[in-house]
Design a protein around this motif. Structure first.
Motif, mmCIF file in Angstrom:
data_model
loop_
_atom_site.group_PDB
_atom_site.id
_atom_site.type_symbol
_atom_site.label_atom_id
_atom_site.label_comp_id
_atom_site.label_asym_id
_atom_site.label_seq_id
_atom_site.Cartn_x
_atom_site.Cartn_y
_atom_site.Cartn_z
ATOM 1 N N ARG A 125 0.822 -1.200 0.000
ATOM 2 C CA ARG A 125 0.000 0.000 0.000
ATOM 3 C C ARG A 125 0.865 1.263 0.000
ATOM 4 O O ARG A 125 0.626 2.199 -0.750
ATOM 5 C CB ARG A 125 -0.892 -0.008 1.239
ATOM 6 N N ALA A 126 1.901 1.245 0.849
ATOM 7 C CA ALA A 126 2.779 2.415 0.938
ATOM 8 C C ALA A 126 3.596 2.581 -0.342
ATOM 9 O O ALA A 126 3.941 3.690 -0.717
ATOM 10 C CB ALA A 126 3.693 2.302 2.150
ATOM 11 N N ARG A 184 2.567 2.036 -3.312
ATOM 12 C CA ARG A 184 1.737 2.554 -4.401
ATOM 13 C C ARG A 184 1.628 4.073 -4.425
ATOM 14 O O ARG A 184 1.177 4.644 -5.412
ATOM 15 C CB ARG A 184 0.331 1.934 -4.322
ATOM 16 N N VAL A 185 2.015 4.739 -3.340
ATOM 17 C CA VAL A 185 1.868 6.195 -3.326
ATOM 18 C C VAL A 185 2.755 6.852 -4.378
ATOM 19 O O VAL A 185 2.465 7.952 -4.829
ATOM 20 C CB VAL A 185 2.146 6.821 -1.930
ATOM 21 N N VAL A 186 3.855 6.180 -4.754
ATOM 22 C CA VAL A 186 4.681 6.705 -5.840
ATOM 23 C C VAL A 186 4.343 5.892 -7.086
ATOM 24 O O VAL A 186 4.411 4.667 -7.058
ATOM 25 C CB VAL A 186 6.177 6.586 -5.510
ATOM 26 N N PRO A 187 3.949 6.560 -8.175
ATOM 27 C CA PRO A 187 3.534 5.808 -9.363
ATOM 28 C C PRO A 187 4.680 4.973 -9.927
ATOM 29 O O PRO A 187 5.845 5.344 -9.778
ATOM 30 C CB PRO A 187 3.101 6.892 -10.349
ATOM 31 N N VAL A 221 3.850 14.485 -6.500
ATOM 32 C CA VAL A 221 3.416 13.424 -5.585
ATOM 33 C C VAL A 221 3.992 13.667 -4.188
ATOM 34 O O VAL A 221 3.295 13.582 -3.174
ATOM 35 C CB VAL A 221 3.876 12.047 -6.112
ATOM 36 N N VAL A 238 2.215 16.482 -2.408
ATOM 37 C CA VAL A 238 0.912 16.055 -1.867
ATOM 38 C C VAL A 238 1.106 15.242 -0.593
ATOM 39 O O VAL A 238 0.417 15.449 0.413
ATOM 40 C CB VAL A 238 0.123 15.241 -2.922
ATOM 41 N N LEU A 239 2.067 14.338 -0.624
ATOM 42 C CA LEU A 239 2.312 13.502 0.562
ATOM 43 C C LEU A 239 2.691 14.364 1.759
ATOM 44 O O LEU A 239 2.220 14.148 2.879
ATOM 45 C CB LEU A 239 3.414 12.476 0.274
ATOM 46 N N VAL A 245 -0.390 16.065 3.274
ATOM 47 C CA VAL A 245 -1.296 15.271 4.099
ATOM 48 C C VAL A 245 -0.577 14.706 5.336
ATOM 49 O O VAL A 245 -1.131 13.871 6.041
ATOM 50 C CB VAL A 245 -1.982 14.124 3.315
ATOM 51 N N GLY A 246 0.642 15.184 5.587
ATOM 52 C CA GLY A 246 1.274 14.847 6.860
ATOM 53 C C GLY A 246 2.318 13.746 6.826
ATOM 54 O O GLY A 246 2.640 13.171 7.868
ATOM 55 N N ALA A 247 2.871 13.462 5.637
ATOM 56 C CA ALA A 247 3.905 12.415 5.571
ATOM 57 C C ALA A 247 5.243 12.966 6.049
ATOM 58 O O ALA A 247 5.615 14.083 5.714
ATOM 59 C CB ALA A 247 4.046 11.908 4.138
ATOM 60 N N ARG A 248 5.944 12.168 6.854
ATOM 61 C CA ARG A 248 7.293 12.547 7.259
ATOM 62 C C ARG A 248 8.244 12.193 6.113
ATOM 63 O O ARG A 248 7.949 11.332 5.298
ATOM 64 C CB ARG A 248 7.702 11.802 8.535
ATOM 65 N N PHE A 255 8.999 8.521 5.609
ATOM 66 C CA PHE A 255 7.972 7.717 4.925
ATOM 67 C C PHE A 255 8.143 7.822 3.409
ATOM 68 O O PHE A 255 8.117 6.818 2.693
ATOM 69 C CB PHE A 255 6.578 8.216 5.331
#
Ligand code: ATP
Ligand code: MG
Lengths: 300, 225
Positions: free
Chosen positions: A16-17, A19-22, A206, A209-210, A213-216, A219
């Motif tokens: 899942r993690a 997939r955040v990068v295409p 990308v 955006v991450l 939404v609060g990504a360190r 991550f």
């Protein structure tokens, strides 16, 4: 082993993690190819280093405790002087054994160069006396001095004169091999860093955006690190396998051919290239992580 | 929860906002108006630390923004729900994954929150579009998806930048309804908009304060609304 555990966890990953990068398509193949080519070359550099090391050890061991006395004398003098030399050697401290080479042995030694029909007894060949030293070794200078008195035509050759440069050459060759491996590793790190940099730049939106939404940073970096580490591991595994196959299929020249004949792996040497994929993965991991953390610092 | 104290901001030397003070208290409802280019989006960005002020102080949940490192900023953003003017989706991920993205990056177990996600998508009326990619959605659907993503972490503050920017009146009212519901749950809401009708419609339901950016300053508006 304990240090490899986080690496294994990282590679197992989180679909899942990830997939955040295409997905990046064909550039992924380039990273695999690079890692593969580097691993392939490293296998050969390893084979060279190990062979050179083996050769140096071999020369060192085989020649370290032997010496030769070469006697040239008039036909009638030969036997008497040989006897005198053997007598001197028997009473020299540090000499374990001494033995005159027989005509048959001499013929066998010369045969490869002059053919089997060499009339050894009619040729004015010097008589060779093989000396084996004890563990402690002998004092070559003192022996030379005594030989000059007893048998003026005798020359002591303790091999060190030509042995030393050979061992030095083999050592240098081994060093060059390791240097080549170091350079290949550094080049791979640089190439992975470059492609990671390109991937980060291509995914700037990308990443933004991450962050929003609060990504360190850690991550985001992990998503890239996982990819590049896995690609390097896969590529290096393939490159290593092909490299080992190529080394295994090298034609066997006979021993006289020196380094080239020894090029290859013996026994446990075969385990050394197996380290290449995990090492490549570790190099990719470090290169990607350092690049990512550096690039991410510049994004809000 | 969010406090701006005498904040100024300029882009590359060009002063846009000056001497702005603002406090968002739990349960408050603010509208932010002003002509296009006045700095509404900029002010919101200062509130969730996408921008740092060129002067003045920003305090988020009691902590000085000036003293926060990148990780602290990331953690603070998880407590603020933001509906961005341009939505900010990951176009390669289906709607449901975009909406649950804040959970994922915060290290929460996304699978365990599947029920929550379904309820949230039903609440914004997008239960049928969960597998659609953002570019396949209509403007109103995107706005509602952005609102769903803004609230999935159950934040105390919601900042919405033109949440009704490109939708018809009926859809605007629907989005407003969702914001009013969130406000009634005790969340602080700040909505940037230049739609005065929307503000009027809101004032009929909640005690909303209207702020306006004029000549770089933040003013209380309202009498004419
Ligand atoms: N990153 C930036 N660099 C330089 N100038 C910027 C930047 N972002 C915004 N601006 C400028 O600051 C001004 C205010 O922008 P902002 O987006 O805050 O306005 P706004 O009030 O939200 O407008 P709108 O109602 O059109 O959304 C604009 O003139 C814009 O060009
Ligand atoms: Mg704006």
């Amino acid at each position: 082993m304990r240090r490899l555990a986080p690496l294994a966890a990282l590679l197992a990953g989180d679909a899942r993690a990830d997939r955040v990068v295409p997905p990046s398509g064909f550039t992924a193949q380039l990273t695999r190819f690079t890692a593969g080519a580097m691993a392939f070359l490293t296998v050969f550099a390893l084979a060279l280093s190990l062979a050179a090391g083996r050769l140096a050890d071999h020369w060192d061991e085989a020649l370290a405790r032997t010496a030769t006395v070469r006697l040239s004398a008039a036909e009638g003098q030969m036997a008497a002087q040989t006897e005198a030399i053997l007598e001197v050697l028997r009473t020299t401290p540090g000499v374990a054994a001494a033995r005159a080479i027989t005509d048959e042995e001499q013929r066998a030694l010369l045969e490869p160069w002059f053919g089997p029909d060499l009339p050894v007894d009619t040729l004015p060949l010097p008589r060779l006396i093989e000396v084996t030293e004890t563990e402690a070794g002998m004092d070559a200078e003192a022996l030379r001095f005594r030989l000059a008195g007893e048998a003026p035509g005798a020359v002591l050759d303790d091999h060190s004169r030509w042995r030393r440069p050979l061992i030095e050459a083999a050592g240098r060759l081994r060093l060059l091999g390791w240097l080549a491996i170091g350079l290949i590793g550094a080049a791979m790190a640089a190439m992975i860093a470059l492609s990671a940099h390109a991937a980060l730049a291509a995914n700037a939106r990308v990443i933004a955006v991450l962050r929003l939404v609060g990504a360190r940073d850690a991550f985001i970096a992990r998503a890239f690190v996982r990819r590049f580490t896995r690609r390097a591991l896969e590529g290096a595994a393939a490159g290593m396998a092909l490299g080992m196959l190529a080394v295994a299929l090298l034609p066997r020249a006979d021993a006289a051919a020196g380094v080239l004949a020894g090029l290859g792996f013996r026994g446990t040497d075969w385990l050394v290239p197996l380290l290449l994929p995990p090492i490549s993965a570790a190099v990719a991991l470090a290169a990607t992580r350092i690049t990512a953390m550096r690039v991410l610092k510049g994004i809000t | 929860m969010i406090e701006l104290e005498d904040v100024s901001h300029s882009y590359c030397g060009a002063q846009l906002l000056s001497g702005i003070s603002l406090r968002l208290q739990p349960g408050s409802f603010h509208f932010l108006t002003g002509p296009s280019g006045a700095g509404k989006t900029t002010l919101l960005k200062l509130c969730y630390a996408e921008l740092r002020p060129t002067r003045g102080r920003v305090r988020l949940f009691g902590a000085e923004l000036a003293g926060m490192d990148r990780d602290a900023v990331a953690r603070t953003r998880r407590r603020i729900g933001v509906v961005h003017q341009d939505c900010q989706f990951l176009d390669h991920l289906p709607l449901a994954e975009n909406v649950s993205l804040p959970l994922l990056v915060a290290g929460r177990d996304v699978a365990a929150e599947a029920e929550n996600l379904r309820e949230l998508l039903a609440w914004v009326g997008l239960q049928a579009q969960t597998d659609a990619l953002p570019p396949q959605l209509s403007g109103g659907e995107r706005q509602r998806a952005a609102l769903a993503r803004a609230v999935i972490m159950d934040p105390d503050v919601i900042l919405a930048d033109e949440p009704t920017g490109n939708v018809d009146w009926e859809m605007s009212l629907r989005i407003l309804q969702l914001l009013v519901e969130l406000n009634r749950m005790g969340k602080a809401i700040l909505v940037a908009t230049h739609d005065l009708n929307l503000i009027r419609a809101a004032k009929a339901q909640v005690a909303a304060r209207v702020l306006r950016i004029k000549e770089q300053q933040l003013q209380q508006a309202g009498a004419e609304l």
